[in-house]
Design a protein around this motif. Structure first.
Motif, mmCIF file in Angstrom:
data_model
loop_
_atom_site.group_PDB
_atom_site.id
_atom_site.type_symbol
_atom_site.label_atom_id
_atom_site.label_comp_id
_atom_site.label_asym_id
_atom_site.label_seq_id
_atom_site.Cartn_x
_atom_site.Cartn_y
_atom_site.Cartn_z
ATOM 1 N N LEU A 61 -1.534 3.414 3.277
ATOM 2 C CA LEU A 61 -2.359 2.972 2.526
ATOM 3 C C LEU A 61 -2.962 1.469 2.883
ATOM 4 O O LEU A 61 -4.114 1.046 2.893
ATOM 5 N N PHE A 62 -2.005 0.806 3.443
ATOM 6 C CA PHE A 62 -1.899 -0.430 3.753
ATOM 7 C C PHE A 62 -2.995 -0.440 4.891
ATOM 8 O O PHE A 62 -3.986 -1.286 5.121
ATOM 9 N N LYS A 63 -2.927 0.542 5.783
ATOM 10 C CA LYS A 63 -3.733 0.479 7.177
ATOM 11 C C LYS A 63 -5.263 0.953 6.522
ATOM 12 O O LYS A 63 -6.299 0.333 7.187
ATOM 13 N N ALA A 64 -5.545 1.733 5.740
ATOM 14 C CA ALA A 64 -6.638 2.216 5.199
ATOM 15 C C ALA A 64 -7.160 0.911 4.560
ATOM 16 O O ALA A 64 -8.589 0.647 4.562
ATOM 17 N N LEU A 65 -6.738 0.044 3.658
ATOM 18 C CA LEU A 65 -7.050 -1.016 2.896
ATOM 19 C C LEU A 65 -7.473 -2.185 3.889
ATOM 20 O O LEU A 65 -8.390 -2.659 3.502
ATOM 21 N N ARG A 87 2.517 2.598 4.096
ATOM 22 C CA ARG A 87 1.884 2.054 5.292
ATOM 23 C C ARG A 87 0.635 2.613 5.822
ATOM 24 O O ARG A 87 -0.148 1.919 6.146
#
Lengths: 299, 299
Positions: A132-136, A130
Motif C-alpha cells: 500500500l505504501f508503495k502504491a501511495l 508495504r
C-alpha cells in the motif's frame, strides 16, 4: 450457514492461539488437531477436539492451518494441497517465498486447492502495508524496523542448532531497516559455546544481520511473546515529495500470527485454485460477515 | 507492452496531480482531458494533450479518472461506464458509498466495464488500513482522526453554498475519531453571514460534525493542501487483548488522492465487470511491474 472446517496442524504457541482465534470466528470451526504425538495429553483445552497424527484421519477439513516451523511448511503444505485441502502457512523465510509459492501453486492447481502462504505479520500483514505504501507514493524507500521483541522464526532456528538446549532470539531495531539479533542460548551439557555461536552466526536466518550470541543459565526466565514493528515511508506521489507514512504496532506475536492465519483461511475459500501471498488477496475477503455491511462500515 | 489509455475528467487540483502521476506511470498514458470549457487555455502543461468537452471525442480511453466533485461522480460515472469505459472516482460521501456502488455495478456489468469507487485516501487507502486492522484484531474499535488539514470535499461543499465567494474547510481532530470543521468563508457582495453559516451547518457534509464558520477577508491567503490522518486500534486477536496498531500520514491531499486513483485505474484493468471499492482489490494489483518480482520485494 455451514461453518468451514479447519484443522490445526502443530500445537505450539501459534497452534494454541489459532485455536483461540477459531473459537472466536463465527464462520469456522476446528475439526481437529494434528500433532506428532497424536495425543492431547498434558495440554489443557484440547480435550474437546480430535487429536491425530495425520491429517488424513480427520473428516470435513476445508483448510489446514500449518502452525509448524518454516522449514516444515513445504512438506506439510504439499501433502495437504495434493489431497485437495486448502492450506495457510506463516512461512517467514523472505528470500524463499517466490520459489515456494510457485511450487505450491502447481500442486494446488492440479488438485483444485488453494494455498495462502507467508500469512503471518511479516511476511504477511506488513507486506500488505508495504504494498500500500508503495502504491501511495511510488518513489521512495520503506524502512521496516522490527522489535525489540522475540522472533519466533529465529528462536526456532537457534533452538535447532546442535548443542543448544533452549534459545531466545530477540530482534533489535537499529534504525532504517537495519537489525541486530540478540540470541540467548542455554547450552546442553558438554556443548562448546564457541561452536554454537559460530553455527548460529552462519545460519541463513542470521547470516545477514548483526548477530550477538550470549550464553545464559535459563532461557525460560527471559521469555516474552511481545513484538512490534515500525514501518516508515517518506515518498513521492506524482511530482510531490515529502509524503510521509508510518505504521506501528505492539503485539503479542503468536496471537497476531494466528489471527492473520485464520483470516487467510477464510479468504482461501474465495480464491481460484493456486497459491497466493496476502498482497494478492482483497482485504475484505479476510473478514467474516455481510460484505455490503462491511463496506458500509469500513469504507 | 501497450500502455493503457487514460482520460482525465476534470482539471482542478486532483486532475492536475493525476496528470503528474500518469506521467510517472510506466504502464499508462493520458489520451486526453475532459473539461467543461473544452480548452487548455490558461493552464500550463496541458498543451501536449487533447482537451475536449465530452469523453466521446477521445479515442483509446480504457479508463476515465473522474477528478470531479463527489456530487458530479454519479452522472459522470454512469455516462462512462455505459459506454464500456472503466472509471475511477474519489467519491467521498461515506454514507452513500454502498448505494452508489450497487448502482454503478449494475451499469458496469451490463456494458462489460469496471468501476473502482471511493478510491482516494479516505475513503480509499485508509479503508484498506481499517479493514486490515479489523482482520488483525477482530475485537476492538478503530479511531480515525483526520487533520488538521484542508478537506477538499468539505471545501467544495462549502463553496457551493449560496452567498459564498470562496471557502476553505479545515478538519480539526478532537480525538477518538471526533472532528471539528473550521470553515473559513469569503462572502459575495450582499450575502448575509448568518444565512451562509446556517446553510453550511445544515449541509449533510457538515451536519454531524462540530462546525464553526468564520468569515475572512481573503480565503486564498489561508490556502494549504497539507492533510493527514492518525488511525488507532487497540484490539483483541483471539483471546489476546492489548494488540496495538497505529497508522499515520502527513501528505499533500490532491497529490495522494490522484496517486491512489491512478493505482486504482491500473487495478481496474484486472477486474471482472462490476464496481469495487479499494478493499475489494488485491493490493498487488495497484502496482505496475512484474508480479513475481514485486512479491519478492514486498512480501
Amino acid at each position: 450457514m455451514k461453518k468451514a472446517g479447519v484443522a490445526v496442524v502443530g500445537y505450539g504457541n501459534i497452534g494454541r492461539c489459532a485455536m483461540e482465534s477459531l473459537e472466536h470466528a463465527p464462520d469456522m470451526e476446528c475439526v481437529g488437531v494434528v500433532r506428532r504425538s497424536g495425543s492431547a495429553e498434558g495440554i489443557s483445552g484440547l480435550s474437546a477436539y480430535r487429536v491425530v497424527t495425520d491429517i488424513g484421519e480427520l473428516e470435513g477439513v476445508d483448510v489446514a492451518l500449518l502452525c509448524v516451523p518454516s522449514r516444515m511448511v513445504r512438506g506439510t503444505a504439499l501433502k495437504c494441497l495434493s489431497r485437495g485441502i486448502n492450506t495457510v502457512d506463516c512461512f517467514d523465510i523472505h528470500a524463499d517465498v517466490v520459489a515456494l509459492r510457485a511450487e505450491l501453486a502447481a500442486v494446488a492447481k492440479a488438485s483444485g486447492a488453494v494455498g495462502v502462504m507467508a500469512a503471518g505479520w511479516d511476511p504477511g500483514s506488513d507486506s500488505v502495508v508495504r504494498t500500500l505504501f508503495k502504491a501511495l507514493a511510488p518513489g521512495g524507500v520503506t524502512y521496516t524496523n522490527f522489535g525489540p521483541g522475540r522472533s519466533m522464526g529465529h528462536t526456532v532456528a537457534a533452538r535447532a542448532v546442535k548443542g543448544v538446549k533452549d534459545a531466545l532470539s530477540i530482534t533489535m531495531p537499529l534504525g532504517n531497516g537495519v537489525h541486530g539479533r540478540l540470541v540467548n542460548v542455554e547450552l546442553e551439557d558438554g556443548a562448546v559455546f564457541a561452536e554454537v555461536e559460530e553455527a548460529i552466526k552462519s545460519d541463513p536466518y542470521f547470516a545477514s544481520d548483526r548477530t550477538e550470541v550470549r550464553e545464559v543459565e535459563c532461557v525460560a526466565a527471559l521469555n516474552t511473546l511481545e513484538h512490534g514493528v515500525n514501518m516508515v515511508r517518506d515518498g513521492i506521489s506524482g511530482c510531490t515529495a515529502g509524503q510521509k507514512f508510518q505504521f506501528d504496532m505492539k503485539i503479542n506475536n503468536p496471537a497476531l500470527t494466528a489471527q492473520v492465519m485464520v483470516a487467510a483461511a477464510r479468504a482461501s475459500l474465495l480464491r481460484e485454485p493456486g497459491c497466493y501471498t496476502l498482497i494478492e488477496i482483497p482485504p475484505l475477503d479476510l473478514l467474516p460477515g455481510n460484505r455490503e455491511a462491511l463496506i458500509g462500515e469500513l469504507v
